[in-house]
Design an enzyme around this catalytic site. Structure first.
Site, short mmCIF file in Angstrom:
data_model
loop_
_atom_site.label_atom_id
_atom_site.label_comp_id
_atom_site.label_asym_id
_atom_site.label_seq_id
_atom_site.Cartn_x
_atom_site.Cartn_y
_atom_site.Cartn_z
N SER A 75 10.91 136.62 44.82
CA SER A 75 11.76 137.38 43.90
C SER A 75 12.74 136.42 43.25
O SER A 75 12.31 135.45 42.63
CB SER A 75 12.47 138.52 44.65
OG SER A 75 13.17 139.34 43.74
N THR A 76 14.04 136.62 43.42
CA THR A 76 15.04 135.80 42.74
C THR A 76 14.85 134.32 43.08
O THR A 76 14.84 133.93 44.24
CB THR A 76 16.46 136.23 43.17
OG1 THR A 76 16.58 137.64 43.00
CG2 THR A 76 17.50 135.52 42.33
N HIS A 101 8.55 139.39 41.66
CA HIS A 101 9.25 140.49 41.01
C HIS A 101 9.60 140.09 39.58
O HIS A 101 10.39 139.19 39.35
CB HIS A 101 10.54 140.82 41.76
CG HIS A 101 10.31 141.38 43.14
ND1 HIS A 101 11.28 141.39 44.10
CD2 HIS A 101 9.21 141.94 43.71
CE1 HIS A 101 10.81 141.94 45.21
NE2 HIS A 101 9.55 142.28 44.99
N MET A 117 15.86 138.25 47.10
CA MET A 117 16.81 139.16 47.72
C MET A 117 16.10 140.36 48.28
O MET A 117 15.13 140.85 47.71
CB MET A 117 17.84 139.61 46.67
CG MET A 117 18.98 140.43 47.24
SD MET A 117 20.03 139.41 48.28
CE MET A 117 21.18 140.66 48.89
N ASP A 162 11.59 143.19 50.73
CA ASP A 162 10.25 143.53 50.26
C ASP A 162 9.22 142.55 50.82
O ASP A 162 9.34 141.34 50.64
CB ASP A 162 10.19 143.51 48.73
CG ASP A 162 8.87 144.00 48.18
OD1 ASP A 162 8.28 144.91 48.80
OD2 ASP A 162 8.42 143.49 47.15
#
Length: 384
Positions: free
Chosen positions: A198-199, A224, A317, A320
């Site tokens: 993600s991030t 993401h 973050m 997930d």
């Protein structure tokens, strides 16, 4: 109560500046301490207000947003959330911004900006909160490789305890010198590399894929990312890597030497068709509030690939994919998490470690080699 997150908004649109200021100031944990219409004006405000986070428009007068970002990350590293338009050119520019050190981005609508930004308010403030906790680094030469950390001790910031049982580590991982080229294997392998991020993940994924040889096992990836950006992300990686990279398409065969990226706004999973693995791309609901979701991909990998999977959890973050990575681990997959020091945000790897689904924790720069060593050690398994 902890100190509020100080935010500076840089955007050439007075309307966007006003809307973002209103959205930020409505939050109990953040405050907009200044706005600027261009990077030149922003420099003085940033010096005076010392913000925790900057929101930065990509396209602005007087100085290009990317040029300003590059200077900022070189001279005064500060967490930046880019504000980008939902266009192909906007996607390309945003990916370049992430390369330069931006933590994340918000895709603003091309029309209906006022209503669109209000609808994105929750997303905007969440990304600002994440950015405020992110590890941003000055853009300098990369450091020397770091010794890998066993999963059992990664959460405590120490090395494995001496004596007694310890969590396994990657055999032959580099321990202070630059790692040699990754071992090469034949095309006929059933192993599949499964990556969630993600991030900060776009750069982490790029670093891993660029190290893989052209005959590496197939790679399936969930990052993401919203619709409109994953196609540009895949094309950019395809131009840089020895393996072929593309958005996943429903029903296509998953082949060695190829990487498949979950399309933004869709769910991506792996299924078996006879002796082959195939991609499943559908419009099923969000999982853990994400679409695509790492949980969806990793759960399918646990079920379909079992011990033929190598799972990799990268920076991001939240949680997930953590539960599904434990399912992969329990199904016999070998699992790797990125270490805290090299993560932009240590949330997803940390949660996967806490769930008991990680075999080894490694710095980003060692993950590609560890993957290929694991594949080579497992031997070549021929497909029909």
């Amino acid at each position: 109560m902890s100190q509020k997150i100080k935010v500076v908004v840089v955007d050439d649109s007075a309307l966007v500046r006003s809307l973002l200021t209103e959205i930020i100031n409505k939050q109990p944990d953040m405050v907009c301490v200044g706005t600027a219409s261009d990077p030149l004006a922003a420099r003085e405000i940033i010096r005076e207000r010392n913000p925790d986070v900057i929101t930065l428009d990509v396209e602005m007068p007087k100085m290009d947003g990317l040029e300003f970002l590059a200077r900022l990350m070189r001279l005064r590293p500060t967490p930046v959330v880019m504000v980008s338009t939902l266009t192909e050119q906007g996607a390309e520019t945003t990916l370049r911004a992430l390369e330069l050190g931006a933590v994340d981005f918000v895709a603003k609508p091309r029309i209906g900006v006022a209503s669109g930004l209000q609808q994105l308010a929750d997303d905007i403030v969440e990304k600002i909160r994440i950015a405020a906790r992110a590890h941003v680094r000055r853009h300098v030469a990369p450091p020397a490789p770091v010794t890998p950390v066993p999963a059992a001790s990664a959460l405590h910031g120490g090395s494995a305890p001496s004596g007694g049982a310890t969590s396994p580590t990657v055999a032959g991982a580099a321990t202070g010198a630059a790692a040699p080229a990754a071992p090469r294997i034949g095309l006929s392998t059933e192993k599949v590399i499964c990556i969630g991020a993600s991030t900060g993940g776009t750069e982490a994924i790029k670093e891993i894929l660029m190290e893989l040889p052209s005959d590496a096992p197939a790679v399936v990836i969930t990052q993401h990312m919203p619709p409109g950006f994953t196609a540009s992300f895949a094309a950019r990686l395809d131009s840089l890597c020895r393996i072929r990279v593309a958005e996943a398409r429903d029903g296509e065969r998953i082949l060695p030497g190829h990487a498949y990226i979950a399309p933004g706004g869709k769910q991506f999973s792996v299924a078996r068709s006879g002796s082959n693995y195939v991609a499943v791309v559908d419009d099923s609901p969000p999982v853990n509030r994400h679409k695509p979701s790492v949980e969806v991909l990793f759960r399918s990998c646990a079920r379909v690939l079992g011990p033929n999977a190598i799972g990799v959890m990268l920076t991001g973050m939240g949680a997930d994919g953590a539960t599904a990575m434990k399912e992969m681990h329990d199904a016999g997959a070998y699992t790797i998490a990125q270490d805290e020091a090299s993560c932009v945000v240590f949330g997803m790897p940390k949660m996967a470690i806490q769930a008991g689904g990680v075999d080894v924790v490694l710095p980003l720069k060692q993950i590609a080699r560890a993957i290929m060593e694991r594949v080579a050690a497992s031997g070549i398994r021929h497909r029909i």
